[in-house]
Design a protein around this motif. Structure first.
Motif, mmCIF file in Angstrom:
data_model
loop_
_atom_site.group_PDB
_atom_site.id
_atom_site.type_symbol
_atom_site.label_atom_id
_atom_site.label_comp_id
_atom_site.label_asym_id
_atom_site.label_seq_id
_atom_site.Cartn_x
_atom_site.Cartn_y
_atom_site.Cartn_z
ATOM 1 N N ARG A 21 -20.106 -36.695 -35.057
ATOM 2 C CA ARG A 21 -19.961 -35.393 -35.719
ATOM 3 C C ARG A 21 -20.895 -34.358 -35.102
ATOM 4 O O ARG A 21 -20.544 -33.195 -34.948
ATOM 5 C CB ARG A 21 -20.230 -35.527 -37.220
ATOM 6 C CG ARG A 21 -19.917 -34.256 -37.995
ATOM 7 C CD ARG A 21 -19.936 -34.505 -39.484
ATOM 8 N NE ARG A 21 -21.193 -34.981 -39.993
ATOM 9 C CZ ARG A 21 -22.196 -34.188 -40.383
ATOM 10 N NH1 ARG A 21 -22.074 -32.889 -40.319
ATOM 11 N NH2 ARG A 21 -23.307 -34.713 -40.842
ATOM 12 N N GLU A 22 -22.090 -34.797 -34.727
ATOM 13 C CA GLU A 22 -23.058 -33.884 -34.112
ATOM 14 C C GLU A 22 -22.557 -33.337 -32.777
ATOM 15 O O GLU A 22 -22.939 -32.245 -32.376
ATOM 16 C CB GLU A 22 -24.401 -34.583 -33.906
ATOM 17 C CG GLU A 22 -25.153 -34.852 -35.192
ATOM 18 C CD GLU A 22 -25.575 -33.577 -35.913
ATOM 19 O OE1 GLU A 22 -26.007 -32.612 -35.245
ATOM 20 O OE2 GLU A 22 -25.468 -33.544 -37.147
ATOM 21 N N THR A 23 -21.706 -34.075 -32.082
ATOM 22 C CA THR A 23 -21.196 -33.580 -30.795
ATOM 23 C C THR A 23 -20.304 -32.363 -30.980
ATOM 24 O O THR A 23 -20.104 -31.601 -30.048
ATOM 25 C CB THR A 23 -20.419 -34.670 -30.027
ATOM 26 O OG1 THR A 23 -19.227 -35.015 -30.744
ATOM 27 C CG2 THR A 23 -21.277 -35.904 -29.783
ATOM 28 N N GLY A 24 -19.773 -32.173 -32.190
ATOM 29 C CA GLY A 24 -18.955 -30.998 -32.460
ATOM 30 C C GLY A 24 -19.727 -29.698 -32.353
ATOM 31 O O GLY A 24 -19.135 -28.633 -32.168
ATOM 32 N N ASP A 25 -21.060 -29.766 -32.455
ATOM 33 C CA ASP A 25 -21.889 -28.566 -32.335
ATOM 34 C C ASP A 25 -22.250 -28.240 -30.889
ATOM 35 O O ASP A 25 -22.828 -27.192 -30.630
ATOM 36 C CB ASP A 25 -23.189 -28.744 -33.138
ATOM 37 C CG ASP A 25 -22.923 -28.824 -34.639
ATOM 38 O OD1 ASP A 25 -21.883 -28.300 -35.091
ATOM 39 O OD2 ASP A 25 -23.756 -29.416 -35.348
ATOM 40 N N LYS A 70 -18.101 -29.459 -26.092
ATOM 41 C CA LYS A 70 -17.211 -30.299 -26.910
ATOM 42 C C LYS A 70 -16.764 -31.581 -26.178
ATOM 43 O O LYS A 70 -15.591 -31.763 -25.861
ATOM 44 C CB LYS A 70 -15.971 -29.519 -27.334
ATOM 45 C CG LYS A 70 -16.239 -28.229 -28.058
ATOM 46 C CD LYS A 70 -16.678 -28.492 -29.470
ATOM 47 C CE LYS A 70 -16.788 -27.205 -30.249
ATOM 48 N NZ LYS A 70 -18.129 -26.835 -30.593
ATOM 49 N N PRO A 71 -17.680 -32.493 -25.940
ATOM 50 C CA PRO A 71 -17.286 -33.729 -25.245
ATOM 51 C C PRO A 71 -16.369 -34.587 -26.105
ATOM 52 O O PRO A 71 -16.456 -34.578 -27.330
ATOM 53 C CB PRO A 71 -18.620 -34.436 -25.019
ATOM 54 C CG PRO A 71 -19.509 -33.931 -26.105
ATOM 55 C CD PRO A 71 -19.079 -32.504 -26.345
ATOM 56 N N SER A 72 -15.469 -35.287 -25.460
ATOM 57 C CA SER A 72 -14.589 -36.229 -26.152
ATOM 58 C C SER A 72 -15.200 -37.618 -25.987
ATOM 59 O O SER A 72 -15.247 -38.156 -24.883
ATOM 60 C CB SER A 72 -13.190 -36.173 -25.543
ATOM 61 O OG SER A 72 -12.333 -37.028 -26.245
ATOM 62 N N ARG A 119 -12.752 -40.628 -21.485
ATOM 63 C CA ARG A 119 -12.165 -40.899 -20.164
ATOM 64 C C ARG A 119 -12.524 -42.310 -19.683
ATOM 65 O O ARG A 119 -11.682 -43.053 -19.214
ATOM 66 C CB ARG A 119 -12.664 -39.856 -19.178
ATOM 67 C CG ARG A 119 -11.960 -39.870 -17.877
ATOM 68 C CD ARG A 119 -12.766 -38.992 -17.026
ATOM 69 N NE ARG A 119 -12.115 -38.144 -16.122
ATOM 70 C CZ ARG A 119 -12.733 -37.128 -15.559
ATOM 71 N NH1 ARG A 119 -13.940 -36.802 -15.918
ATOM 72 N NH2 ARG A 119 -12.154 -36.429 -14.634
ATOM 73 N N PHE A 120 -13.801 -42.690 -19.823
ATOM 74 C CA PHE A 120 -14.244 -44.023 -19.433
ATOM 75 C C PHE A 120 -13.570 -45.077 -20.304
ATOM 76 O O PHE A 120 -13.110 -46.113 -19.820
ATOM 77 C CB PHE A 120 -15.769 -44.137 -19.539
ATOM 78 C CG PHE A 120 -16.301 -45.506 -19.231
ATOM 79 C CD1 PHE A 120 -16.480 -45.909 -17.915
ATOM 80 C CD2 PHE A 120 -16.621 -46.392 -20.250
ATOM 81 C CE1 PHE A 120 -16.966 -47.171 -17.623
ATOM 82 C CE2 PHE A 120 -17.106 -47.662 -19.967
ATOM 83 C CZ PHE A 120 -17.277 -48.052 -18.645
ATOM 84 N N VAL A 145 -14.269 -51.597 -34.864
ATOM 85 C CA VAL A 145 -13.628 -50.337 -35.213
ATOM 86 C C VAL A 145 -13.972 -49.366 -34.103
ATOM 87 O O VAL A 145 -15.104 -49.349 -33.613
ATOM 88 C CB VAL A 145 -14.163 -49.801 -36.561
ATOM 89 C CG1 VAL A 145 -13.665 -48.399 -36.825
ATOM 90 C CG2 VAL A 145 -13.797 -50.721 -37.694
ATOM 91 N N VAL A 146 -12.999 -48.545 -33.702
ATOM 92 C CA VAL A 146 -13.251 -47.507 -32.702
ATOM 93 C C VAL A 146 -13.030 -46.158 -33.369
ATOM 94 O O VAL A 146 -11.996 -45.920 -33.994
ATOM 95 C CB VAL A 146 -12.336 -47.669 -31.468
ATOM 96 C CG1 VAL A 146 -12.556 -46.540 -30.486
ATOM 97 C CG2 VAL A 146 -12.576 -49.016 -30.797
ATOM 98 N N LEU A 147 -14.037 -45.282 -33.243
ATOM 99 C CA LEU A 147 -13.973 -43.924 -33.797
ATOM 100 C C LEU A 147 -13.949 -42.921 -32.657
ATOM 101 O O LEU A 147 -14.625 -43.110 -31.644
ATOM 102 C CB LEU A 147 -15.202 -43.645 -34.663
ATOM 103 C CG LEU A 147 -15.448 -44.562 -35.852
ATOM 104 C CD1 LEU A 147 -16.809 -44.265 -36.466
ATOM 105 C CD2 LEU A 147 -14.351 -44.387 -36.881
ATOM 106 N N ALA A 148 -13.213 -41.821 -32.819
ATOM 107 C CA ALA A 148 -13.162 -40.744 -31.826
ATOM 108 C C ALA A 148 -13.900 -39.528 -32.369
ATOM 109 O O ALA A 148 -13.830 -39.230 -33.566
ATOM 110 C CB ALA A 148 -11.713 -40.376 -31.518
ATOM 111 N N SER A 149 -14.585 -38.826 -31.475
ATOM 112 C CA SER A 149 -15.348 -37.649 -31.906
ATOM 113 C C SER A 149 -14.446 -36.608 -32.572
ATOM 114 O O SER A 149 -14.865 -35.940 -33.515
ATOM 115 C CB SER A 149 -16.112 -37.032 -30.726
ATOM 116 O OG SER A 149 -15.240 -36.728 -29.652
ATOM 117 N N GLU A 150 -13.210 -36.504 -32.131
ATOM 118 C CA GLU A 150 -12.277 -35.533 -32.707
ATOM 119 C C GLU A 150 -11.930 -35.865 -34.164
ATOM 120 O O GLU A 150 -11.497 -34.978 -34.904
ATOM 121 C CB GLU A 150 -10.987 -35.467 -31.877
ATOM 122 C CG GLU A 150 -11.173 -34.925 -30.473
ATOM 123 C CD GLU A 150 -11.688 -35.958 -29.460
ATOM 124 O OE1 GLU A 150 -12.005 -35.553 -28.340
ATOM 125 O OE2 GLU A 150 -11.798 -37.157 -29.795
#
Length: 95
Positions: free
Chosen positions: A27-31, A35-37, A64-65, A82-87
């Motif tokens: 969630r912090e990457t949203g700031d 905006k990395p995925s 991407r990796f 479990v895999v979570l995506a930043s989006e």
């Protein structure tokens, strides 16, 4: 409480903590301005020394990796994951 119940309880606790940590980090990457995925893989597996004792992992990857390595696809890995995506982690984690 028998050892199997303690194992299930440990897995549940480790997964909840791992998912909470990963969600907040993503969630912090949203700031960030660029905006990395990113993806986070949260997993819990039995230890090598004693299969009734579990350990948890949280690993972060660029999307991407992860795509190149097949992370997030069905796998034959032992344990729970479990895999979570930043989006998907833009809002605070619901209770």
């Amino acid at each position: 409480m028998d050892i199997e119940d303690m194992g299930r309880e440990s897995v549940s606790l480790l997964m909840r903590r791992g998912i909470s940590f990963a969600w907040d980090a993503l969630r912090e990457t949203g700031d960030l301005p660029w905006k990395p995925s990113l993806l986070a893989r949260v997993s819990v597996e039995p230890t090598l020394i004693d299969e009734s004792i579990y350990t948890g992992y949280v690993t972060f990857f660029s999307a991407r990796f992860a795509e190149r390595m097949g992370i997030g696809e069905a796998s034959a890995l032992q344990g729970f994951q479990v895999v979570l995506a930043s989006e998907d982690c833009l809002a605070p984690l619901p209770h």
